[in-house]
Design an enzyme around this catalytic site. Structure first.
Site, short mmCIF file in Angstrom:
data_model
loop_
_atom_site.label_atom_id
_atom_site.label_comp_id
_atom_site.label_asym_id
_atom_site.label_seq_id
_atom_site.Cartn_x
_atom_site.Cartn_y
_atom_site.Cartn_z
N GLU A 11 -5.92 21.62 9.18
CA GLU A 11 -5.30 20.89 10.28
C GLU A 11 -6.27 19.79 10.69
O GLU A 11 -7.30 20.06 11.32
CB GLU A 11 -5.01 21.83 11.45
CG GLU A 11 -4.09 22.98 11.12
CD GLU A 11 -2.70 22.53 10.72
OE1 GLU A 11 -2.32 21.40 11.06
OE2 GLU A 11 -2.00 23.31 10.05
N CYS A 36 -5.81 15.97 19.07
CA CYS A 36 -5.57 15.51 17.70
C CYS A 36 -4.23 14.82 17.53
O CYS A 36 -4.06 13.99 16.64
CB CYS A 36 -5.68 16.68 16.72
SG CYS A 36 -4.55 18.04 17.04
#
Length: 459
Positions: free
Chosen positions: A212, A246
């Site tokens: 990720e 993010c």
């Protein structure tokens, strides 16, 4: 922790997994219930740790970390039994009269490496999925968020034996020692640079990995968008956790015909949400450390700042900063910002912008504000990204009903809910063949009748 101690820990977890203790569904559910009870009983401790590491207020800590973890726990407690069941599938004619099914099976001993920006949620969410799938787990939280890492270590020690779940704290040396171990699966959340290192280690052992990562996630505001609503939602998502998210909208592409109204609305929203002086707002956090603080200041061009830009070295705070007249050659566009800086770029031709985006790295998130439903469908189908929103930002990850993950440079694989259970599972394909009859078609010697029958069956 020394490398030898890490090797011993991983071996103990492997031996525990091989006993089969983690396979019964009730064992997994009891582990999740234990975790749930601990978190509910220590919410204030978790909130205090997040305040110490990142300056997060209690409301934001619950909304973006503790609450999301509890939501994932509740979801997996309801669904783990169903996800773990074998799933009957149609048998092909060559397998008859057998019975075919897919059996979800845990990988074994997994490593979860998590970042500092949402240190509790991004450690515990994948742990929940790993335990629901029947694995043992070693957690490696970031050394940039030591207070939260300490709370996670306390939680794990009070909830589980170390041969089942354990925490390894430390920095680069511990990361390397862990990656040198023969884990059955690795789950990493963090930067692209470190993700490449993780993947190289995994490649040496042919270890499956889920990454990720991040990237520069664009946000497009077209000429039909509801400008006040777009500004309100974008300001929320951009400056949440001081931009250290993010999936934050990294930069804003706004149609030239509405740039003026949009900029005015953004400035008004920053003042409304954070006050006249955000650095005095007790619910406005800080940058994680001085290195990132100085890096962010280096991305701000004072000549292009239309709002914000103030900073406080003592508290590691940077006010929400809006820049306009930005070009793709500016420093702020050369890397993922990961901070409270909003570059605004005007565009005239959406197709040209989509083509430019298509030629670059695929972002983790993509956002489009528009009132044109057909355009929304076309753009979302054409653009390449991990996940995203139409007329909102960030919220696509706040659910257990959809997977969350990147694509290409922004990551591989996904998790949350059923997708997370599958990420930490290998799905065994099994044929349970009957013994009361044995069709001779496949056996030698082959004859013309066999061939005719085979061609009839396989076509």
């Amino acid at each position: 922790m020394e490398a030898e101690a890490i090797a011993t820990l991983v071996n103990e977890q492997r031996q525990f997994f091989l006993t089969g203790a983690t396979l019964p569904v009730e064992f997994r559910l009891e582990a999740l219930r234990t975790l749930q009870a601990w978190i509910r009983g220590h919410e204030q401790d978790i909130s205090a740790a997040l305040k110490a590491d990142l300056g997060k207020g209690a409301y934001e800590s619950y909304m973006c970390e503790v609450g999301l973890v509890l939501s994932e726990l509740s979801f997996m407690l309801r669904h783990t039994a169903g996800y773990a069941r074998p799933r009957r599938v149609r048998s092909s004619i060559t397998q008859l009269p057998g019975r075919s099914y897919v059996q979800p099976s845990p990988y074994g001993t997994v490593l979860v490496m998590s970042p500092w920006n949402y240190p509790f949620m991004l450690t515990v969410d994948p742990l929940i999925d790993a335990l629901a799938a029947g694995n043992t787990a070693v957690l490696k939280p970031s050394d940039y968020s030591p207070a939260t890492s300490a709370v996670i270590a306390q939680m794990v020690a009070e909830c589980f034996p170390s041969q089942y779940v354990a925490v390894v704290t430390g920095g680069r040396a511990e990361n390397t020692a862990l990656l040198d171990q023969p884990f059955d699966m690795v789950f990493f959340t963090g930067s692209q640079q470190v993700g490449k290192v993780v993947l190289r280690h995994c490649a040496e052992r042919l270890t499956p990995a889920t990454l990720e990562l991040g990237g520069k996630s664009p946000c497009i505001v077209d000429e039909t968008a509801s400008i006040p609503l777009a500004a309100r939602r974008i300001v929320f998502g951009k400056f949440l956790n001081c931009g250290q998210t993010c999936v934050a909208p990294d930069y804003i592409l706004v149609h030239e015909s509405v740039k003026g109204p949009f900029l005015k609305a953004v400035i008004a929203e920053v003042k409304r949400q954070f006050g006249a002086d955000p650095l005095e707002n007790p619910n406005y956090g800080r940058i994680v450390n001085q290195h990132h603080f100085q890096r962010l200041l280096g991305l701000i061009d004072p000549a292009k700042v239309v709002m914000g830009g103030q900073s406080n070295l003592a508290t590691l705070q940077i006010a929400p900063t809006v820049m306009e007249g930005v070009s793709f050659d500016d420093a702020v566009m050369g890397e993922e910002i990961f901070g409270p800086i909003m570059p605004i770029i005007a565009y005239s031709d959406l197709d040209e912008e989509l083509q430019r985006l298509a030629l670059g790295p695929s972002p983790l998130a993509f956002y489009l504000f528009t009132s044109d439903g057909e355009k929304a469908k076309r753009v979302m189908a054409r653009a390449r990204f991990g996940g995203g929103c139409i007329n909102d930002v960030v919220v696509h990850l706040a659910t257990s009903h959809m997977g969350f993950g990147g694509i290409g440079a922004s990551g591989m694989g996904a998790y949350h809910g059923k997708v997370g259970f599958d990420t930490f599972s290998h799905r065994k394909s099994i044929v349970n063949q009957a013994t009361w009859v044995d069709v001779p078609l496949r056996y030698q010697p082959y004859g013309k009748l066999n061939e005719r029958l085979m061609r009839l069956v396989l076509r």
